[in-house]
Design an enzyme around this catalytic site. Structure first.
Site, PDB file in Angstrom:
ATOM      1  N   ARG A   1      34.541  -9.348 136.545  1.00 45.83           N
ATOM      2  CA  ARG A   1      35.301 -10.218 137.414  1.00 45.83           C
ATOM      3  C   ARG A   1      35.523 -11.623 136.985  1.00 45.83           C
ATOM      4  O   ARG A   1      36.716 -12.362 137.039  1.00 45.83           O
ATOM      5  CB  ARG A   1      34.636 -10.083 138.876  1.00 45.83           C
ATOM      6  CG  ARG A   1      35.603 -10.681 139.881  1.00 45.83           C
ATOM      7  CD  ARG A   1      34.721 -11.199 141.019  1.00 45.83           C
ATOM      8  NE  ARG A   1      33.857 -12.196 140.849  1.00 45.83           N
ATOM      9  CZ  ARG A   1      32.921 -12.513 141.803  1.00 45.83           C
ATOM     10  NH1 ARG A   1      32.783 -12.156 143.103  1.00 45.83           N
ATOM     11  NH2 ARG A   1      31.946 -13.504 141.437  1.00 45.83           N
TER      12      ARG A   1
ATOM     13  N   ARG B   1      32.377 -20.366 128.313  1.00 46.81           N
ATOM     14  CA  ARG B   1      31.460 -19.356 127.952  1.00 46.81           C
ATOM     15  C   ARG B   1      32.122 -17.801 128.334  1.00 46.81           C
ATOM     16  O   ARG B   1      33.223 -17.891 128.949  1.00 46.81           O
ATOM     17  CB  ARG B   1      30.293 -19.502 128.729  1.00 46.81           C
ATOM     18  CG  ARG B   1      30.448 -19.439 130.139  1.00 46.81           C
ATOM     19  CD  ARG B   1      29.416 -19.936 131.299  1.00 46.81           C
ATOM     20  NE  ARG B   1      29.496 -19.699 132.557  1.00 46.81           N
ATOM     21  CZ  ARG B   1      28.321 -19.366 133.233  1.00 46.81           C
ATOM     22  NH1 ARG B   1      27.300 -19.242 132.921  1.00 46.81           N
ATOM     23  NH2 ARG B   1      28.685 -18.745 134.450  1.00 46.81           N
TER      24      ARG B   1
ATOM     25  N   PHE C   1      19.261  -4.961 152.579  1.00 47.66           N
ATOM     26  CA  PHE C   1      19.166  -5.883 151.735  1.00 47.66           C
ATOM     27  C   PHE C   1      19.633  -5.244 150.221  1.00 47.66           C
ATOM     28  O   PHE C   1      20.206  -5.818 149.493  1.00 47.66           O
ATOM     29  CB  PHE C   1      17.640  -6.297 151.646  1.00 47.66           C
ATOM     30  CG  PHE C   1      17.406  -7.264 150.359  1.00 47.66           C
ATOM     31  CD1 PHE C   1      17.820  -8.602 150.413  1.00 47.66           C
ATOM     32  CD2 PHE C   1      16.435  -6.792 149.509  1.00 47.66           C
ATOM     33  CE1 PHE C   1      17.624  -9.298 149.041  1.00 47.66           C
ATOM     34  CE2 PHE C   1      16.232  -7.676 148.454  1.00 47.66           C
ATOM     35  CZ  PHE C   1      16.704  -8.922 148.413  1.00 47.66           C
TER      36      PHE C   1
HETATM   37  C1  PS7 Z   1      15.876 -12.788 144.584  1.00 48.48           C
HETATM   38  C2  PS7 Z   1      17.508 -11.950 145.941  1.00 48.48           C
HETATM   39  C3  PS7 Z   1      17.766  -5.038 145.230  1.00 48.48           C
HETATM   40  C4  PS7 Z   1      16.321  -3.914 143.463  1.00 48.48           C
HETATM   41  C5  PS7 Z   1      19.934 -16.554 141.711  1.00 48.48           C
HETATM   42  C6  PS7 Z   1      19.938  -9.124 143.635  1.00 48.48           C
HETATM   43  C7  PS7 Z   1      22.676 -15.429 137.640  1.00 48.48           C
HETATM   44  C8  PS7 Z   1      24.270 -10.899 139.926  1.00 48.48           C
HETATM   45  O1  PS7 Z   1      26.077 -14.554 136.195  1.00 48.48           O
HETATM   46  O2  PS7 Z   1      25.455 -17.183 140.075  1.00 48.48           O
HETATM   47  O3  PS7 Z   1      25.764 -16.790 137.119  1.00 48.48           O
HETATM   48  O4  PS7 Z   1      28.037 -15.754 137.570  1.00 48.48           O
HETATM   49  O5  PS7 Z   1      27.023 -15.124 140.915  1.00 48.48           O
HETATM   50  C9  PS7 Z   1      18.160 -12.982 144.116  1.00 48.48           C
HETATM   51  C10 PS7 Z   1      18.257  -5.314 142.620  1.00 48.48           C
HETATM   52  C11 PS7 Z   1      19.407 -14.799 140.131  1.00 48.48           C
HETATM   53  C12 PS7 Z   1      20.529  -9.180 141.207  1.00 48.48           C
HETATM   54  C13 PS7 Z   1      21.791 -13.193 138.692  1.00 48.48           C
HETATM   55  C14 PS7 Z   1      18.302 -13.708 142.850  1.00 48.48           C
HETATM   56  C15 PS7 Z   1      19.354  -6.182 142.821  1.00 48.48           C
HETATM   57  C16 PS7 Z   1      19.463 -15.599 139.171  1.00 48.48           C
HETATM   58  C17 PS7 Z   1      21.307 -10.147 141.415  1.00 48.48           C
HETATM   59  C18 PS7 Z   1      19.508 -14.067 142.400  1.00 48.48           C
HETATM   60  C19 PS7 Z   1      18.728  -7.637 142.008  1.00 48.48           C
HETATM   61  C20 PS7 Z   1      20.067 -14.928 137.863  1.00 48.48           C
HETATM   62  C21 PS7 Z   1      24.423 -13.431 141.163  1.00 48.48           C
HETATM   63  C22 PS7 Z   1      21.928 -10.836 140.216  1.00 48.48           C
HETATM   64  O6  PS7 Z   1      24.690 -14.799 140.823  1.00 48.48           O
HETATM   65  O7  PS7 Z   1      25.900 -14.947 138.601  1.00 48.48           O
HETATM   66  C23 PS7 Z   1      17.184 -12.652 144.700  1.00 48.48           C
HETATM   67  C24 PS7 Z   1      17.573  -4.714 143.802  1.00 48.48           C
HETATM   68  C25 PS7 Z   1      19.538 -14.950 141.207  1.00 48.48           C
HETATM   69  C26 PS7 Z   1      19.719  -8.534 142.256  1.00 48.48           C
HETATM   70  C27 PS7 Z   1      21.520 -14.568 137.990  1.00 48.48           C
HETATM   71  C28 PS7 Z   1      23.140 -12.854 139.330  1.00 48.48           C
HETATM   72  C29 PS7 Z   1      23.226 -12.962 140.761  1.00 48.48           C
HETATM   73  C30 PS7 Z   1      23.174 -11.653 140.122  1.00 48.48           C
HETATM   74  P1  PS7 Z   1      26.374 -15.749 137.237  1.00 48.48           P
HETATM   75  P2  PS7 Z   1      25.941 -15.649 140.080  1.00 48.48           P
HETATM   76 MN    MN Z   2      24.384 -17.688 135.329  1.00 49.45          MN
HETATM   77 MN    MN Z   3      29.448 -14.666 136.938  1.00 48.77          MN
END
Ligand code: PS7
Ligand code: MN
Ligand code: MN
Ligand code: MN
Ligand code: MN
Ligand code: MN
Length: 355
Positions: A200, A210, A273
């Site tokens: 997206r 990037r 969740f």
């Molecule tokens: C600990 C709830 C539920 C088993 C901040 C939730 C970036 C998609 O790539 O900034 O920078 O554009 O829009 C959340 C699995 C992670 C994955 C991850 C932590 C689901 C830092 C979410 C969320 C696992 C690394 C979107 C992964 O951020 O992305 C907690 C189970 C964070 C989940 C990053 C990305 C989240 C993401 P980008 P965004």
């Molecule tokens: Mn990131």
């Molecule tokens: Mn992104």
């Protein structure tokens, strides 16, 4: 703890919930509904990773500074009051780093087992992010192969799935079965979200200097990734859509494991969740599929659709019916001229059979 104190949140915990609300509407909504035993730990896990991602995302920080900062970020969890003011003024979530001391105060109050899970994932994610930082020439250390694509997504999202699964098992909100596959399905939970986000964000990421689209895929359709944006000829658009659709096909490869994972989450608040972000992802994937708007803007799902999806995500049958609907949407949007037309049809059929 005296009874009169049990309902009183400390100032720093209140500030952490403020930071959660400031940085994510969607995660805030589902995290705040979690069972009290894991609500605070998941909030702090989120905020620590949000801080790390705010360093990763900030293109005003030079790679020579960013790379060591990402690698050493885990050490800040041992400090009492570390904060960081080095983000560019436009970085939208910079507040979590400016007020990271509030996060640390609450992090150190968590049970040591919870702290260890957060620390382990933070260490692996920071190092993984550092491995994929582009240098100024834009082409070193990028996402080259499909294996790189999976590995990058493992670092930034699969590991979150692994950590959350460990937390839910430790807190006894989920039985061991969720963790008995070497975190294969937990990884798929993260990869499905992250790959959808990367597909997206094609245009926004390129504008920010990037890209996470794997070269192994896009090089089949163009010799320069930005051409899908710059070249508006019908031929170029067709190549762009073929590339986009191949990435959607790749993401659909995680759907079976996502639904298997969700079928094993028994606690209702944990189920919501876990399920809501996945349901948003399949809706997003169906919206971006074969959609040329991806090359020029961020395509979002409609607000009304979001509300409807959240209401239907409370049970496994509800989630399955949503996935079935969007798989059909994807199938119907297919173009017979697309080089992956057959493969996409087969993948959709496989998923429909499975559910
Ligand atoms: C600990 C709830 C539920 C088993 C901040 C939730 C970036 C998609 O790539 O900034 O920078 O554009 O829009 C959340 C699995 C992670 C994955 C991850 C932590 C689901 C830092 C979410 C969320 C696992 C690394 C979107 C992964 O951020 O992305 C907690 C189970 C964070 C989940 C990053 C990305 C989240 C993401 P980008 P965004
Ligand atoms: Mn990131
Ligand atoms: Mn992104
Ligand atoms: Mn981000
Ligand atoms: Mn941006
Ligand atoms: Mn444009």
């Amino acid at each position: 703890q005296p009874l009169h104190q049990t309902s009183k949140q400390s100032e720093s915990l209140q500030r952490c919930y403020y930071l959660l609300n400031q940085t994510s509407r969607s995660f805030a909504a589902v995290i705040k509904e979690l069972h009290p035993e894991i609500k605070d730990v998941v909030t702090l896990f989120y905020l620590v990773l949000r801080a790390l991602d705010t360093i990763e995302d900030d293109m005003t920080i030079d790679p020579s500074i960013k790379v060591p900062l990402l690698r050493e970020f885990v050490d800040k969890l041992n400090e009492k009051a570390w904060t960081f003011n080095g983000n560019g003024p436009d970085e939208k979530d910079r507040i979590v780093l400016v007020e990271f001391d509030q996060i640390l105060t609450e992090y150190h109050k968590l049970k040591p087992e919870y702290q260890d899970i957060i620390k382990d994932i933070t260490k692996k994610m920071g190092n993984g992010m550092a491995d994929y930082i582009l240098d100024d020439n834009f082409n070193l250390n990028g996402v080259e192969t499909i294996a790189d694509f999976d590995l990058y997504c493992h670092y930034v999202a699969g590991l979150v799935g692994e950590g959350l699964t460990k937390l839910m098992v430790l807190a006894k909100f989920s039985d061991n079965s969720l963790a008995e596959d070497g975190f294969k399905r937990s990884n798929s939970m993260g990869l499905f979200l992250q790959k959808t986000n990367i597909i997206r964000d094609y245009h926004e990421d390129l504008e920010d200097g990037r890209s996470f689209w794997p070269k192994e895929v896009w090089s089949k359709y163009t010799d320069s990734l930005p051409s899908f944006h710059k070249d508006t000829s019908p031929e170029s658009e067709f190549q762009g859509l073929s590339c986009l659709n191949e990435l959607v096909l790749n993401s659909l490869g995680h759907v079976k494991e996502v639904l298997e994972y969700l079928s094993l989450v028994k606690d209702p608040s944990s189920f919501n969740f876990c399920a809501i972000p996945q349901v948003m992802a399949i809706a997003t994937l169906a919206t971006v599929y074969n959609n040329p708007k991806v090359f020029h803007s961020v395509v979002k799902i409609r607000k009304g659709t979001t509300c409807d999806l959240i209401l239907r995500s409370r049970t496994l049958p509800g989630v399955i019916s949503i996935f079935r609907e969007y798989i059909q949407v994807i199938n119907h949007k297919s173009n017979v001229k697309d080089p992956n037309y057959l493969k996409i049809g087969i993948k959709c059929g496989e998923i429909e059979q499975f559910i």
